[in-house]
Design a protein around this motif. Structure first.
Motif, PDB file in Angstrom:
ATOM      1  N   THR A  97       0.836  -1.203   0.000  1.00 40.36           N
ATOM      2  CA  THR A  97       0.000   0.000   0.000  1.00 40.36           C
ATOM      3  C   THR A  97       0.873   1.257   0.000  1.00 40.36           C
ATOM      4  OG1 THR A  97      -0.204  -0.025   2.418  1.00 40.36           O
ATOM      5  CG2 THR A  97      -1.950  -1.127   1.147  1.00 40.36           C
ATOM      6  N   TYR A  98       0.229   2.354  -0.380  1.00 36.22           N
ATOM      7  CA  TYR A  98       0.876   3.655  -0.488  1.00 36.22           C
ATOM      8  C   TYR A  98       0.391   4.536   0.658  1.00 36.22           C
ATOM      9  CZ  TYR A  98       2.205   8.151  -2.638  1.00 36.22           C
ATOM     10  OH  TYR A  98       2.756   9.380  -2.908  1.00 36.22           O
ATOM     11  N   LEU A  99       1.312   5.277   1.249  1.00 33.70           N
ATOM     12  CA  LEU A  99       0.934   6.211   2.316  1.00 33.70           C
ATOM     13  C   LEU A  99       1.107   7.632   1.796  1.00 33.70           C
ATOM     14  CD1 LEU A  99       2.788   4.460   5.294  1.00 33.70           C
ATOM     15  CD2 LEU A  99       0.411   4.154   4.542  1.00 33.70           C
ATOM     16  N   THR A 100       0.045   8.420   1.850  1.00 32.79           N
ATOM     17  CA  THR A 100       0.131   9.825   1.441  1.00 32.79           C
ATOM     18  C   THR A 100      -0.107  10.683   2.674  1.00 32.79           C
ATOM     19  OG1 THR A 100      -0.656  11.507  -0.108  1.00 32.79           O
ATOM     20  CG2 THR A 100      -2.310   9.965   0.703  1.00 32.79           C
ATOM     21  N   CYS A 101       0.680  11.748   2.815  1.00 31.32           N
ATOM     22  CA  CYS A 101       0.718  12.497   4.064  1.00 31.32           C
ATOM     23  C   CYS A 101       0.156  13.905   3.880  1.00 31.32           C
ATOM     24  CB  CYS A 101       2.159  12.557   4.563  1.00 31.32           C
ATOM     25  SG  CYS A 101       2.855  10.913   4.807  1.00 31.32           S
ATOM     26  N   GLU A 102      -0.844  14.237   4.679  1.00 31.31           N
ATOM     27  CA  GLU A 102      -1.535  15.526   4.569  1.00 31.31           C
ATOM     28  C   GLU A 102      -0.755  16.576   5.373  1.00 31.31           C
ATOM     29  OE1 GLU A 102      -5.997  13.568   4.001  1.00 31.31           O
ATOM     30  OE2 GLU A 102      -5.482  14.452   5.945  1.00 31.31           O
ATOM     31  N   GLU A 103      -0.247  17.588   4.668  1.00 26.63           N
ATOM     32  CA  GLU A 103       0.612  18.571   5.336  1.00 26.63           C
ATOM     33  C   GLU A 103      -0.161  19.867   5.645  1.00 26.63           C
ATOM     34  OE1 GLU A 103       3.946  20.136   3.152  1.00 26.63           O
ATOM     35  OE2 GLU A 103       5.206  20.335   4.921  1.00 26.63           O
TER      36      GLU A 103
END
Ligand code: FEO
Ligand code: CA
Ligand code: CA
Ligand code: CA
Length: 633
Positions: free
Chosen positions: A238-244
């Motif tokens: 899976t891919y982790l995308t990070c909300e900045e």
């Protein structure tokens, strides 16, 4: 787009991507004058031992010839290398997508089917020897190129929809033919995840009163992800995308709106240059005060299934997430290192409750749902550029995280993780950006990009430890070794791998550590990643004025370091006014994918990548050796 500035007593909140604009206006003279006192005091007590003991000769790990600093509107790579664009903002991805119109002024319907803007963190997921998926963040969007009025007028409903479709995540297939990779338009795998894609909140904060809204009384069904900065990748695919900087997308329609203490700590305010709240009440804090509590998380995405629901992982805490550097500890626990990119914010670590099972990937799918969050406290003898540290647990009922201190339950600890970190006494850092775990499993690095408030009166960010310079304009990379090689351990030892600086104009620590020279100098390290051989790649997001204290550094760039010898060599330079961010390698290490983000931002004179009088476009570059060898070797 203007600057986003917010002050409260302890933290000044400002969107990092706009920071360079003010930095540009700061003359070298005022910089030196302002920092002289604090620096002088520090220097007096410090023999200025270099952070890295010694750079031992020429590294065997680095096999390329360094490139010179550049102010050209090109992407420069070493002799014997070739760089070609893979995909640019607006290129067609989904079925029926129109070709990109060079005007850049297509509407929301077109953008929803095309590659998003501002390419950032990315990961590669192999499908077969010559086929793979790329999952790529589209961090934000540049209104100066998105709209004819450049964002200087009130946005129409379609314009807000277009902006919401230009951000989020793009997943698409790539194939290798004749040695080069190409993206596959209209592949069944291709997907756009935008500010309006339905996703689920999971973990301890899911369903809590603070994440319920008028539109979602379950507190579990959220629309969208945005300001997706950097990334992570799990061994279960899976891919982790990070909300900045999610805060910048919220505003308030009522004149008398006043942010509460939680909103202040997260930089929420009444104004938003993105203007979404004018057409979409979800982003209006006056009407939906809990909506921002549903953003600022790490989101897990299954790139192989375009119909899957992205999962926001609340156990990893809510802050301005940079990336998610995941490793499997010897014990089997999943450990994720996490930076919160804001001046004076913190460095975190998550440890899963469950253990990774290499023989049953399906069983690993919810390992990020539950675990323990920690925040780092560094210590050092006065002036030493190394020392010890400890991870402080952010669990309700421990370390003063009690109702008396304003934390009713674990959900509140996670939703207001920044405030919990302050409560337990975490170290304020010089803007933690990317974390990278050495493939040997023994050490971890984090870019501390810069911090002009370090040591400034009233900011509560004292000089010392891993943040050794007042008014730190150049940044540094901190490195730590988990005690006993155990990533779940409470204790660690740290040093500074590099202190960026300018040996031509700076003195003392401002000249940089011993592995910084006139030939490799840079500022504001940001993107960071190891390749399979253990080379450390450093990407910059800094001041590209090439003037004053930044003279000789040129445009933003990519460097490569040998973690053993400490040698750092410049590998690539980007076009005008870009940031270099996002990197991943083909499994054979013979292609490097690297992002050129927002060339020509603020209408700087870039026409990258097409040249002529074209509009500049964020672009993923593909870098290969002409002889087909391993990149960097
Ligand atoms: Fe999106 Fe902190 O960089
Ligand atoms: Ca940027
Ligand atoms: Ca960054
Ligand atoms: Ca940055």
């Amino acid at each position: 787009m203007g600057q986003h500035t917010y002050d409260d007593q302890h933290h000044e909140i400002e969107q990092s991507d706009f920071e360079r604009i003010i930095e540009k206006g700061l003359s070298r003279r005022s910089f030196l004058r302002g920092s002289a006192t604090a620096m002088g005091l520090f220097l007096a007590a410090n023999p200025l031992a270099n952070a890295v003991a010694a750079v031992t000769g020429s590294s065997a790990l680095l096999g390329f010839k360094a490139v010179a600093a550049s102010t050209a509107d090109t992407f420069e790579v070493p002799e014997g290398y070739i760089a070609t664009p893979l995909i640019s903002w607006g290129d067609p991805l989904l079925k029926g997508a129109p070709a990109f119109d060079p005007s850049g002024l297509q509407g929301a319907d077109a953008q929803a089917l095309q590659f998003g803007d501002n390419t950032d963190g990315m990961s590669l997921f192999p499908l077969a020897e010559d086929r793979a998926l790329l999952a790529v963040n589209n961090e934000y969007t540049n209104y100066e190129y998105l709209f004819a009025h450049q964002g200087k007028q009130a946005l129409s409903a379609d314009e807000v929809k277009k902006a919401q479709a230009a951000v989020g995540v793009s997943v698409f297939e790539i194939r290798r033919t004749d040695g080069r990779w190409h993206y596959v338009a209209e592949s069944d795998y291709n997907r756009r995840i935008t500010a309006n894609t339905e996703m689920a909140l999971t973990g301890p904060a899911a369903g809590h009163a603070l994440v319920k809204t008028a539109a979602d009384d379950s507190g579990k069904k959220v629309l969208g992800t945005f300001n997706n900065c950097a990334n992570g990748q799990t061994p279960w695919g899976t891919y982790l995308t990070c909300e900045e900087n999610f805060n910048g997308f919220f505003g308030a329609s009522t004149e008398d709106f006043a942010a509460d203490k939680h909103q202040k700590r997260y930089g929420l305010k009444n104004k938003s240059d993105y203007q979404w709240f004018g057409q979409d009440a979800r982003f209006d804090l006056s009407k939906n005060p809990n909506e921002p509590n549903r953003h600022g998380w790490v989101v897990e995405i299954d790139p192989m299934d375009p119909t899957s629901t992205p999962l926001k992982r609340t156990a990893l805490g809510r802050f301005k997430h940079e990336n998610a550097a995941l490793t499997i500890d010897n014990s089997g626990h999943v450990v994720v290192y996490l930076g919160d990119d804001e001046r004076g914010e913190h460095l975190y670590k998550f440890v899963s409750n469950g253990k990774y099972n290499p023989d049953d990937q399906a069983a690993n799918r919810d390992l990020l749902a539950e675990g323990t969050l920690y925040v780092a406290r560094f210590s050092a003898t006065d002036g030493a550029l190394k020392g010890q540290g400890e991870w402080l647990e952010l669990t309700h009922g421990k370390n003063g995280l009690t109702a008396e201190n304003g934390f009713a339950d674990q959900a509140e600890v996670l939703i207001f993780a920044r405030e919990a970190a302050t409560q337990v006494g975490a170290t304020t850092m010089d803007r933690p950006e990317w974390v990278a775990v050495n493939p040997d499993g023994k050490s971890v690095c984090c870019t501390l990009t810069n911090n002009k408030y370090r040591g400034v009166e009233g900011k509560n960010q004292p000089v010392g430890g891993p943040n050794p310079r007042a008014k730190n304009h150049y940044g540094q990379i901190v490195r730590w070794w988990p005690r006993g090689g155990d990533h779940t351990a409470a204790a660690f030892d740290w040093d500074l791998f590099v202190i960026a600086g300018n040996p031509n104009v700076g003195e003392g620590l401002y000249a940089g550590s011993s592995n910084v020279t006139a030939d490799n100098m840079f500022n504001s390290p940001d993107g960071l990643g190891f390749d399979a051989a253990g080379r450390l790649w450093i990407l910059t997001d800094g001041n590209y004025s090439n003037d004053g204290e930044f003279a000789g550094m040129g445009n933003n760039q990519m460097l490569c370091a040998d973690p053993q010898s400490g040698e750092i060599r410049r590998f690539a330079t980007g076009p005008i006014a870009c940031e270099i961010t996002g990197l991943t390698f083909s499994p054979d290490q013979r292609t490097l994918f690297v992002g050129v983000q927002h060339p020509g931002e603020e209408l700087a004179p870039s026409h990258f990548p097409a040249g002529g009088d074209s509009k500049p476009r964020s672009t993923i570059m593909m870098v290969q050796r002409k002889d087909g060898g391993i990149v960097g070797a």
